[in-house]
Structures are given as C-alpha cells and as structure tokens.
Design a protein around this motif. Structure first.
Motif, PDB file in Angstrom:
ATOM      1  N   LEU A  79       0.812  -1.215   0.000  1.00 43.31           N
ATOM      2  CA  LEU A  79       0.000   0.000   0.000  1.00 43.31           C
ATOM      3  C   LEU A  79       0.850   1.271   0.000  1.00 43.31           C
ATOM      4  O   LEU A  79       0.341   2.351  -0.291  1.00 43.31           O
ATOM      5  N   GLU A  80       2.132   1.127   0.302  1.00 39.09           N
ATOM      6  CA  GLU A  80       3.014   2.291   0.197  1.00 39.09           C
ATOM      7  C   GLU A  80       3.148   2.737  -1.252  1.00 39.09           C
ATOM      8  O   GLU A  80       3.612   3.860  -1.528  1.00 39.09           O
ATOM      9  N   ASN A  81       2.740   1.874  -2.206  1.00 39.46           N
ATOM     10  CA  ASN A  81       2.763   2.253  -3.627  1.00 39.46           C
ATOM     11  C   ASN A  81       1.701   3.284  -3.969  1.00 39.46           C
ATOM     12  O   ASN A  81       1.796   3.950  -5.013  1.00 39.46           O
ATOM     13  N   VAL A  82       0.668   3.419  -3.137  1.00 43.69           N
ATOM     14  CA  VAL A  82      -0.417   4.363  -3.432  1.00 43.69           C
ATOM     15  C   VAL A  82       0.132   5.787  -3.405  1.00 43.69           C
ATOM     16  O   VAL A  82       0.648   6.234  -2.374  1.00 43.69           O
ATOM     17  N   PRO A  83       0.052   6.530  -4.514  1.00 44.66           N
ATOM     18  CA  PRO A  83       0.598   7.892  -4.535  1.00 44.66           C
ATOM     19  C   PRO A  83      -0.173   8.823  -3.600  1.00 44.66           C
ATOM     20  O   PRO A  83      -1.379   8.661  -3.397  1.00 44.66           O
ATOM     21  N   GLU A  84       0.514   9.793  -3.040  1.00 45.08           N
ATOM     22  CA  GLU A  84      -0.144  10.776  -2.192  1.00 45.08           C
ATOM     23  C   GLU A  84      -0.907  11.802  -3.018  1.00 45.08           C
ATOM     24  O   GLU A  84      -1.849  12.430  -2.526  1.00 45.08           O
ATOM     25  N   ALA A 106      -8.982   0.460   1.812  1.00 39.91           N
ATOM     26  CA  ALA A 106      -7.543   0.679   1.921  1.00 39.91           C
ATOM     27  C   ALA A 106      -7.129   1.989   1.253  1.00 39.91           C
ATOM     28  O   ALA A 106      -6.298   2.734   1.796  1.00 39.91           O
ATOM     29  N   MET A 107      -7.690   2.292   0.084  1.00 39.63           N
ATOM     30  CA  MET A 107      -7.375   3.559  -0.592  1.00 39.63           C
ATOM     31  C   MET A 107      -7.803   4.751   0.264  1.00 39.63           C
ATOM     32  O   MET A 107      -7.083   5.745   0.384  1.00 39.63           O
ATOM     33  N   GLY A 229      -2.632  -8.095  -2.142  1.00 40.94           N
ATOM     34  CA  GLY A 229      -1.324  -7.666  -2.620  1.00 40.94           C
ATOM     35  C   GLY A 229      -1.511  -6.499  -3.578  1.00 40.94           C
ATOM     36  O   GLY A 229      -2.208  -6.626  -4.586  1.00 40.94           O
ATOM     37  N   TYR A 230      -0.923  -5.357  -3.229  1.00 40.94           N
ATOM     38  CA  TYR A 230      -1.028  -4.157  -4.067  1.00 40.94           C
ATOM     39  C   TYR A 230       0.318  -3.982  -4.767  1.00 40.94           C
ATOM     40  O   TYR A 230       1.296  -3.520  -4.175  1.00 40.94           O
ATOM     41  N   GLY A 231       0.366  -4.414  -6.030  1.00 36.31           N
ATOM     42  CA  GLY A 231       1.632  -4.487  -6.749  1.00 36.31           C
ATOM     43  C   GLY A 231       2.164  -3.141  -7.217  1.00 36.31           C
ATOM     44  O   GLY A 231       1.470  -2.118  -7.186  1.00 36.31           O
ATOM     45  N   ALA A 232       3.417  -3.156  -7.636  1.00 34.38           N
ATOM     46  CA  ALA A 232       4.031  -1.960  -8.218  1.00 34.38           C
ATOM     47  C   ALA A 232       3.356  -1.633  -9.545  1.00 34.38           C
ATOM     48  O   ALA A 232       2.713  -2.475 -10.172  1.00 34.38           O
ATOM     49  N   ALA A 233       3.505  -0.389  -9.967  1.00 32.43           N
ATOM     50  CA  ALA A 233       2.875   0.063 -11.209  1.00 32.43           C
ATOM     51  C   ALA A 233       3.374  -0.749 -12.404  1.00 32.43           C
ATOM     52  O   ALA A 233       4.557  -1.101 -12.487  1.00 32.43           O
ATOM     53  N   ILE A 234       2.464  -1.061 -13.303  1.00 33.68           N
ATOM     54  CA  ILE A 234       2.777  -1.810 -14.519  1.00 33.68           C
ATOM     55  C   ILE A 234       3.391  -0.865 -15.548  1.00 33.68           C
ATOM     56  O   ILE A 234       2.842   0.207 -15.825  1.00 33.68           O
ATOM     57  N   ASP A 235       4.499  -1.260 -16.115  1.00 31.15           N
ATOM     58  CA  ASP A 235       5.154  -0.431 -17.124  1.00 31.15           C
ATOM     59  C   ASP A 235       4.516  -0.682 -18.494  1.00 31.15           C
ATOM     60  O   ASP A 235       4.493  -1.810 -18.981  1.00 31.15           O
ATOM     61  N   TYR A 236       3.988   0.363 -19.097  1.00 32.90           N
ATOM     62  CA  TYR A 236       3.471   0.246 -20.453  1.00 32.90           C
ATOM     63  C   TYR A 236       3.878   1.459 -21.293  1.00 32.90           C
ATOM     64  O   TYR A 236       3.207   1.831 -22.259  1.00 32.90           O
TER      65      TYR A 236
END
Length: 295
Positions: A79-84, A106-107, A229-236
C-alpha cells in the motif's frame, strides 16, 4: 443484462491458511488495511477528501472497516505504492462481492478518494446504494450501447485529476477455481486514451485480494484470512511511444497488450497469495466459458 454462468461455490477453494499468511509475512510487510495510514505517516489528499462529503464518508468508512474486521482477518502489502497525489488506476480482482471493500477502504485509509466503477443496479439498492454513491461510485449500466459513455466518463474522471478504481473482469470471476478470468478491454482503452489527453503515462497498480471466497456470509466464524497484494505500477510506456500519431482511438493492438499485462500481473499476485500455481491449461475465458491457453 444477466451475466452468463455462475460463480463457483465456497467449496471450490480452500481457506487461506495461517501457515500461508506466515509465509507471506516473511517476504512482505503485512499490515491491517482497515486502519488509518496502515503503512505509516503520510500526507492525506485534503482536496479529494473535502470534495466528497468528508464527515459522512468517514463514518461510512469506519463502519465498513468494523464489518470487515469482524468477519475476517484482513492483511495487505504494497500500500506504500499508493501515490499521495496525482491520478492513478487501481485494477482489482473480483472474486466475491465482499472482497471489493478491501481495496476500496484501503485507498481511503491511505488518504485518497478514487472514483470507482460499479454496476448501476447497486445505486438503487436501499441504503447501501446511497452509501456507494457517497463514496464515489461511478454507475456502470450493463446494457449494450453504454460502453462508450462509460469509457468517456472514466476518461473525464482521470483527466480531471481524480484516481479511478476498476474491476476489469466486469463481474465476479467465473473461473471454477476462482482465478482471474479474461478482462474487458475497456480498462486498457480508458488508460491509454487518458494518457494521450494528459500527455504522460498514468500509473496502473494491480491489486489482487484472496481469502474472502471461503467466508460463509451467514456464519463467518471462525474469521478467515483475507490478504490483498497491491503491486508496483505496470510499465506500459512502450505502448505510448507513438501516441501522438494515433487515430481517433488507441490502437487495438495496444489495448490488447495492456489488457494482457494487467491480467498476467493479477494472476501472479494471486498465485503468490494462495501459494499455488494457476491452472496450467490456461486462464478462464468469459466469452466461451472455458480455459484458453495463455498468450
């Protein structure tokens, strides 16, 4: 429109064991997502909070968290991946109606107020429908001819600066073993078109929740483990390289590829939570109601 097929029963899967949760805790920092700032001090997005009836939303959030904690043992990582601040998309698995509250709450406890897509019928439910509208539900009419309007509204939400949460399977998974099934292409189209309008890549975070499928809603005790599980951002970024030369809509190939990447990451995260390998024959295809080989 009635969705084809029916979700498989609770007996189709085993509860998430304490041993598996302990194993996950050795790899990830598991937190209880049903508390304020579960990953530690961070800045709340005050503008989003104040724009969404903050007192009523907080009461509803705390009530939702109490219900979740009373019926299961929720844990989460990432959840630390969630941007502020800034826009982002959360793409979630959809195993049960219950587990949708895990990423939603959670968000909110991380200080963000995303809009989220939910079937339009929920807006008319007594009491609950009003609550859902209060916390930012974007009603999705599940009738033919409505897809474009839904996508345009979702793009507008993102380009106006609000994050968006999507359950891209479109309904509860029909996989008999409750793995993520084929995804609707709308999520990828929304992301790509919003990226083009904003001129930059919008982070897409995959969020897989597992454990609620074995909860007996009439008699939930003993409380089951539920882990997200809140994964890292997907690269596209590679799919956006030529976005200035797109025609009126993003290329079908880019939409298909982004849809595939999101489904793969959701399946990988769920596999890690479950401690199992997904079916070797392939993933469940909603259109044909059978497994198809992975790309």
């Amino acid at each position: 429109m009635v969705s084809p097929g029916k979700p498989s029963p609770r007996s189709a899967v085993k509860p998430l064991s304490d041993e598996q949760v302990a194993k996950l805790s050795r790899t990830h920092h598991l937190v209880n997502p049903m508390h304020n700032h579960p990953t530690g001090p961070r800045l709340d997005n005050v503008a989003e909070i104040n724009a969404q009836n903050p007192k009523a939303t907080q009461r509803l959030l705390d009530a939702c968290a109490w219900v979740v904690r009373s019926r299961c043992k929720p844990k989460a990582w990432g959840l630390e991946n969630v941007p502020e601040e800034g826009v982002f998309i959360t793409a979630c698995t959809h195993v049960t109606l219950f587990d949708v509250f895990i990423p939603m709450a959670a968000m909110f406890y991380q200080g963000r107020r995303p809009r989220y897509m939910a079937k339009a019928e929920m807006a008319s439910w007594p009491i609950i429908g009003k609550w859902f509208q209060l916390v930012g539900m974007q009603p999705v009419p599940r009738r033919k001819g409505e897809a474009l309007a839904i996508e345009n509204e979702s793009i507008r939400i993102l380009t106006s600066g609000r994050p968006l949460t999507i359950w891209p399977e479109g309904t509860l998974t029909r996989d008999p073993k409750k793995w993520p099934m084929s995804l609707k292409p709308g999520m990828a189209y929304i992301a790509l078109e919003a990226c083009r309008k904003l001129g930059h890549e919008i982070p897409i975070f995959p969020a897989a929740t597992w454990g609620a499928a074995s909860i007996n809603h009439w008699w939930p005790w003993p409380r089951k483990n539920v882990v997200m599980g809140y994964g890292a951002a997907i690269d596209y970024s590679d799919l956006l390289a030529d976005m200035d030369s797109w025609g009126s809509t993003p290329p079908k190939e880019a939409v298909t590829e982004l849809t595939r990447r999101v489904r793969v990451r959701l399946e990988e995260i769920e596999a890690e939570i479950r401690g199992e390998e997904p079916p070797a024959e392939g993933y469940w295809d909603y259109r044909t109601m059978q497994r198809v080989p992975r790309d």
